[in-house]
Design an enzyme around this catalytic site. Structure first.
Site, PDB file in Angstrom:
ATOM      1  N   TYR A   1       0.864  -1.178   0.000  1.00 41.33           N
ATOM      2  CA  TYR A   1       0.000   0.000   0.000  1.00 41.33           C
ATOM      3  C   TYR A   1       0.896   1.222   0.000  1.00 41.33           C
ATOM      4  CZ  TYR A   1      -3.826   3.141   1.531  1.00 41.33           C
ATOM      5  OH  TYR A   1      -4.757   4.146   1.634  1.00 41.33           O
TER       6      TYR A   1
ATOM      7  N   LYS B   1      -1.515  -1.598  -3.819  1.00 39.05           N
ATOM      8  CA  LYS B   1      -2.604  -0.621  -3.734  1.00 39.05           C
ATOM      9  C   LYS B   1      -1.968   0.739  -3.951  1.00 39.05           C
ATOM     10  CE  LYS B   1      -6.094   1.448  -0.723  1.00 39.05           C
ATOM     11  NZ  LYS B   1      -6.659   1.523   0.653  1.00 39.05           N
TER      12      LYS B   1
END
Length: 325
Positions: free
Chosen positions: A143, A171
């Site tokens: 992420y 992400k």
């Protein structure tokens, strides 16, 4: 687990970073979490859910709460959706313990946010992520959100991390389509858009899908947008994107968890209050959110407009948007 995964979309295509419902006294509402997860999967057509991400208020939930929450969601939807546990912290050893706990609970994957505040060098990021990936057999989604953590994952570092057999996705909330394109060209890493307003643009340069916040509200529409784009109907995908723009704008007027819980509460879905240091949406913000939802034609789970309250026990029997099939 859902059959919607593929090598190019290892966690499915449409995922929502789920809020953690709370009771009025601030305790985690585990029954509410199970109901909300069921709604998101069965009514909003999510392929997967991220549990205990930032939108799930992970900085203010304990390890024990995270474990119980994950198990509640797995029990509710784990047979038909991908359930990914957020286990990233700014302490590698702590993250390893959380990752191993999530694996024991039955999580299908892990989300690892870049360590925040300590601003590690790129070599430190490489060691952090690979150490956690080595600690379990679960696939990992990184992420990358430098505006929150203070540290970007450099493109060259992402290429090196993609060599790890279990680091399979990112992400991407860096909001740099050029950098994302560069990494996707050089790796087999799946990219998931982590900034809702860029969902369609990132698809256009090769993203596999979304990890969304507005998926709580318009997940079915986002699923339609992915299907339309990948089916070659770019005009329909663009029309959906444009119709949803007021929702993107509204939910990100402030921290997404604050606005999302406000909307869930309006519609009688499990949300509840946020924990401090966050603060619940003011009446003024709630009024703006109602205008944003109305501009996008969003309706509640039983077809009500956002100003019409429904009982908190109601779990959606219609999708939140007009025209969803």
């Amino acid at each position: 687990m859902s059959g919607s995964t593929s090598p190019s979309a290892p966690f499915g295509q449409m995922l929502t970073a789920m809020v953690t419902p709370m009771q009025e006294n601030g305790d985690v509402d585990y029954d509410g979490a199970a109901r909300l997860a069921t709604y998101l999967v069965d009514e909003q057509r999510n392929d997967g859910l991220i549990i205990s991400g930032t939108t799930g208020e992970s900085p203010t939930t304990s390890d024990e709460e995270k474990d119980r929450l994950l198990r509640a969601v797995l029990d509710a939807v784990g047979d038909r959706a991908v359930v990914v546990a957020g286990v990233g912290t700014n302490d590698t050893r702590h993250s390893i313990r959380l990752a191993q706990s999530a694996e024991r609970a039955g999580a299908h994957g892990l989300l690892l946010v870049t360590p925040y505040y300590n601003k590690p060098p790129q070599e430190g990021l490489l060691r952090h992520f690979t150490s956690i990936a080595d600690a379990t057999e679960l696939p990992v989604m990184l992420y990358d959100i430098p505006q929150r953590t203070g540290t970007p994952i450099a493109s060259e570092t992402l290429v090196r991390l993609a060599e790890h057999p279990r680091i399979v996705a990112n992400k991407d909330a860096k909001d740099d389509l050029g950098a994302s394109s560069w990494v996707m060209e050089r790796t087999g890493m799946a990219f998931y858009c982590g900034s809702d307003i860029l969902n369609l643009p990132l698809l256009s340069v090769g993203a596999s899908g979304f990890v969304s916040v507005v998926g709580h509200i318009v997940g079915s529409d986002l699923h339609d947008m992915v299907d339309a784009y990948q089916g070659g109907d770019v005009a329909r995908a663009l029309a959906i994107h444009r119709r949803l723009t007021p929702v993107y704008t509204g939910i990100f007027r402030t921290q997404g968890v604050i606005t999302t819980k406000a909307v869930l509460n309006m519609f009688g879905l499990p949300g509840g209050p946020v924990r401090t240091p966050l603060a619940d949406a003011s009446p003024e913000l709630q009024a703006l959110l109602r205008e944003d939802l109305a501009a996008a034609g969003v309706k509640g789970p039983i077809g009500l407009a956002p100003h019409q309250a429904v009982p908190a026990s109601v779990v959606g029997v219609e999708r939140l948007t007009e025209g969803s099939a």
